[in-house]
Design an enzyme around this catalytic site. Sequence first.
Site, mmCIF file in Angstrom:
data_model
loop_
_atom_site.group_PDB
_atom_site.id
_atom_site.type_symbol
_atom_site.label_atom_id
_atom_site.label_comp_id
_atom_site.label_asym_id
_atom_site.label_seq_id
_atom_site.Cartn_x
_atom_site.Cartn_y
_atom_site.Cartn_z
ATOM 1 N N ILE A 7 0.780 -1.328 -0.080
ATOM 2 C CA ILE A 7 0.265 -0.037 0.113
ATOM 3 C C ILE A 7 0.801 1.290 0.018
ATOM 4 O O ILE A 7 1.772 1.514 0.932
ATOM 5 C CB ILE A 7 -0.907 0.109 1.159
ATOM 6 C CG1 ILE A 7 -1.594 -1.190 1.445
ATOM 7 C CG2 ILE A 7 -1.998 1.204 1.291
ATOM 8 C CD1 ILE A 7 -2.619 -1.138 2.594
ATOM 9 N N THR A 8 0.696 2.017 -1.041
ATOM 10 C CA THR A 8 1.328 3.381 -1.049
ATOM 11 C C THR A 8 0.762 4.277 -0.343
ATOM 12 O O THR A 8 -0.399 4.247 -0.164
ATOM 13 C CB THR A 8 1.697 3.876 -2.456
ATOM 14 O OG1 THR A 8 0.667 4.239 -3.091
ATOM 15 C CG2 THR A 8 2.382 2.903 -3.239
ATOM 16 N N GLY A 9 1.415 5.353 0.483
ATOM 17 C CA GLY A 9 0.905 6.475 1.310
ATOM 18 C C GLY A 9 0.000 5.887 2.379
ATOM 19 O O GLY A 9 -1.361 6.044 2.849
ATOM 20 N N ALA A 10 0.808 4.808 3.121
ATOM 21 C CA ALA A 10 0.246 4.277 4.304
ATOM 22 C C ALA A 10 0.551 4.942 5.500
ATOM 23 O O ALA A 10 0.187 4.417 6.695
ATOM 24 C CB ALA A 10 0.677 2.859 4.310
ATOM 25 N N SER A 12 -0.677 7.741 6.545
ATOM 26 C CA SER A 12 -1.731 8.745 6.869
ATOM 27 C C SER A 12 -3.023 8.369 6.195
ATOM 28 O O SER A 12 -3.107 7.290 5.451
ATOM 29 C CB SER A 12 -1.239 9.993 6.375
ATOM 30 O OG SER A 12 -2.459 11.119 6.466
ATOM 31 N N GLY A 13 -4.213 8.781 6.740
ATOM 32 C CA GLY A 13 -5.511 8.746 6.062
ATOM 33 C C GLY A 13 -5.938 7.267 5.922
ATOM 34 O O GLY A 13 -6.097 6.302 6.498
ATOM 35 N N TYR A 165 -5.851 18.105 -10.305
ATOM 36 C CA TYR A 165 -6.220 16.991 -9.488
ATOM 37 C C TYR A 165 -7.318 16.241 -10.286
ATOM 38 O O TYR A 165 -7.013 15.156 -10.608
ATOM 39 C CB TYR A 165 -6.717 17.259 -8.394
ATOM 40 C CG TYR A 165 -7.152 16.306 -7.355
ATOM 41 C CD1 TYR A 165 -6.214 15.605 -6.741
ATOM 42 C CD2 TYR A 165 -8.377 16.062 -7.099
ATOM 43 C CE1 TYR A 165 -6.344 14.418 -5.768
ATOM 44 C CE2 TYR A 165 -8.577 14.979 -6.257
ATOM 45 C CZ TYR A 165 -7.573 14.102 -5.824
ATOM 46 O OH TYR A 165 -7.857 12.971 -5.093
HETATM 47 N N1 NAP Z 1 -9.408 12.618 1.608
HETATM 48 C C1 NAP Z 1 -10.504 12.348 0.601
HETATM 49 O O1 NAP Z 1 -11.508 13.040 0.562
HETATM 50 C C2 NAP Z 1 -10.270 11.696 -0.727
HETATM 51 C C3 NAP Z 1 -11.125 11.881 -1.703
HETATM 52 C C4 NAP Z 1 -11.117 11.102 -2.995
HETATM 53 C C5 NAP Z 1 -9.729 10.661 -3.330
HETATM 54 N N2 NAP Z 1 -8.799 10.595 -2.394
HETATM 55 C C6 NAP Z 1 -7.384 9.820 -2.603
HETATM 56 O O2 NAP Z 1 -7.171 9.140 -1.502
HETATM 57 C C7 NAP Z 1 -5.800 8.782 -1.448
HETATM 58 C C8 NAP Z 1 -5.360 8.928 -0.203
HETATM 59 O O3 NAP Z 1 -5.602 10.188 0.291
HETATM 60 P P1 NAP Z 1 -5.848 10.503 1.931
HETATM 61 O O4 NAP Z 1 -7.031 11.177 1.896
HETATM 62 O O5 NAP Z 1 -5.514 9.480 2.824
HETATM 63 O O6 NAP Z 1 -4.556 11.826 2.198
HETATM 64 P P2 NAP Z 1 -3.595 11.674 3.053
HETATM 65 O O7 NAP Z 1 -4.111 11.530 4.566
HETATM 66 O O8 NAP Z 1 -2.930 13.071 2.789
HETATM 67 O O9 NAP Z 1 -2.549 10.722 2.735
HETATM 68 C C9 NAP Z 1 -1.747 10.707 1.593
HETATM 69 C C10 NAP Z 1 -0.507 9.596 1.761
HETATM 70 O O10 NAP Z 1 0.050 9.664 0.398
HETATM 71 C C11 NAP Z 1 1.442 10.243 0.833
HETATM 72 N N3 NAP Z 1 2.145 10.815 0.019
HETATM 73 C C12 NAP Z 1 1.630 11.911 -0.486
HETATM 74 N N4 NAP Z 1 2.676 12.631 -1.463
HETATM 75 C C13 NAP Z 1 3.539 11.808 -1.521
HETATM 76 C C14 NAP Z 1 4.806 11.774 -2.203
HETATM 77 N N5 NAP Z 1 5.148 12.489 -2.999
HETATM 78 N N6 NAP Z 1 5.787 10.447 -1.721
HETATM 79 C C15 NAP Z 1 5.440 9.582 -0.876
HETATM 80 N N7 NAP Z 1 4.306 9.664 -0.561
HETATM 81 C C16 NAP Z 1 3.246 10.553 -0.575
HETATM 82 C C17 NAP Z 1 1.416 10.806 2.094
HETATM 83 O O11 NAP Z 1 2.500 10.814 3.028
HETATM 84 P P3 NAP Z 1 2.782 11.519 4.062
HETATM 85 O O12 NAP Z 1 2.233 10.859 5.380
HETATM 86 O O13 NAP Z 1 4.453 11.867 4.202
HETATM 87 O O14 NAP Z 1 2.272 13.086 3.993
HETATM 88 C C18 NAP Z 1 0.406 9.979 2.829
HETATM 89 O O15 NAP Z 1 0.725 8.583 3.496
HETATM 90 C C19 NAP Z 1 -5.148 9.927 -2.440
HETATM 91 O O16 NAP Z 1 -4.612 9.124 -3.731
HETATM 92 C C20 NAP Z 1 -6.186 10.913 -2.722
HETATM 93 O O17 NAP Z 1 -6.248 11.753 -3.704
HETATM 94 C C21 NAP Z 1 -8.942 11.052 -0.947
#
Ligand code: NAP
Length: 286
Positions: A7-10, A12-13, A165
Site C-alpha cells: 500500500i503506498t501512502g500508508a 496517513s489517512g 487534480y
Molecule cells: N480524503 C479524501 O476526501 C479523498 C477523496 C478522493 C480521493 N482521495 C485520494 O485518496 C488517496 C489517499 O489520500 P488521503 O485522503 O488518505 O490523504 P492523506 O492523509 O494526505 O494521505 C496521503 C498519503 O500519501 C502520501 N504521499 C503524498 N505525497 C507523497 C509523495 N510525494 N511521496 C510519497 N508519499 C506521498 C502521504 O505521505 P505523508 O504521510 O508523508 O504525507 C500519505 O501517506 C489519495 O490518492 C487521494 O487523492 C482522497
Amino acid sequence: MAKTVLITGATSGIGRAASLALAKQGYLVIIHGRNSGKTELIRKEIIAVSGNDQIYSVTADLYNLADVRRMCDEIHGQFSSLDILINNAGGLMGKERETTGEGFEKTFAVNVLAPFLITHLLMDLLVKSNDARIINVASNSHQLNAKPDFDDIQLENHYNPLCAYGNAKLFLIWNTQHLAAQLERDGVTNVRAYTIHPGAVATSFGIGSNLGPVLNFVSKLARSFFRSPETGADTMVYLTTEQNLPGKSGDYFVDRKLAKKSTKYFTPEREQLIWDYCLLQTGFRR
Ligand SMILES: NC(=O)c1ccc[n+]([C@@H]2O[C@H](COP(=O)([O-])OP(=O)(O)OC[C@H]3O[C@@H](n4cnc5c(N)ncnc54)[C@H](OP(=O)(O)O)[C@@H]3O)[C@@H](O)[C@H]2O)c1
C-alpha cells in the site's frame, strides 16, 4: 501462506486505515511512506494494534521517479511475489504550479506517473500471484473538476489545482482501464486492475494545499461532514479481500459498488495518448 499487499501512502489517512484493517485480517502488509521515521512508527503501531508481525516497510518520495525505481528494486530483493498493489498515495497541490526535481508538475507526478511506474516495475511480481489485483485510488473529482488539454497535459499554461487534480485522477482511471485491456489481450487472466473513489474523507488530504482564502475556508468547513478514514478505506479493503468481485477488470467502484466513470472527455485515441505519454515520461520499456 498469507497474501502480500503493498500500500503506498500508508502513513496517513485512508492508506493507514486500510493497512491496519488488512493487517488485522492476516495479510502480509508492505507499507510505503516517504519519511523513514514516520513509516517505522506506523509499522510498529500496526503490529501492536493488529497483533500481526508480518508488516514491512519501504520508503520513497513519489515525486522522484528515480526513487520509485530504487524502492521497486528493494521490493524485488525482499519479496518474490505480490498479490495486491494499492496505489493510494496522492494529493491535491496548492494554487501555484510546482514541479518536481525531475521537472514534472507535482499533481501529475504523484497521482499519475508514480502509480504508472510502480505498477509496471512490479508487474513481474504480480503475475506470479494466482489472483492479483491492482487498486488505484482515484476520485470523483475526475467527474467534477477535470478539463484536460491534450496539448498541455501538465498544465504549463493555465494551471489550476482542482483541474490538475481532476485531470490526474481521470488519467489514472484511463491508464487503469488501458492496463486491464492490455492484460486481457496478452492473455493474463490472473491480474485485474480497478479504480475507486473513497468518498469525501477526513484525512490530511488538502490540508496543506493553499487553494486561496475562500476555498481554504469552504474546505475547512466541509471537513466536519466527511467520513472517517476507516470508512474511506472500506472499498479498497473490499476489493482486496472479496473473492467474487462483480464487474470486470478496469472497472470503477464507489462504496463497494460498480460505478460509472465520466465519459465526457473520453475517446480511445486520448486514452492511448495518455498511456504513451506516461510511457515516454517514465522511460518505461516493456
Ligand atoms: N480524503 C479524501 O476526501 C479523498 C477523496 C478522493 C480521493 N482521495 C485520494 O485518496 C488517496 C489517499 O489520500 P488521503 O485522503 O488518505 O490523504 P492523506 O492523509 O494526505 O494521505 C496521503 C498519503 O500519501 C502520501 N504521499 C503524498 N505525497 C507523497 C509523495 N510525494 N511521496 C510519497 N508519499 C506521498 C502521504 O505521505 P505523508 O504521510 O508523508 O504525507 C500519505 O501517506 C489519495 O490518492 C487521494 O487523492 C482522497
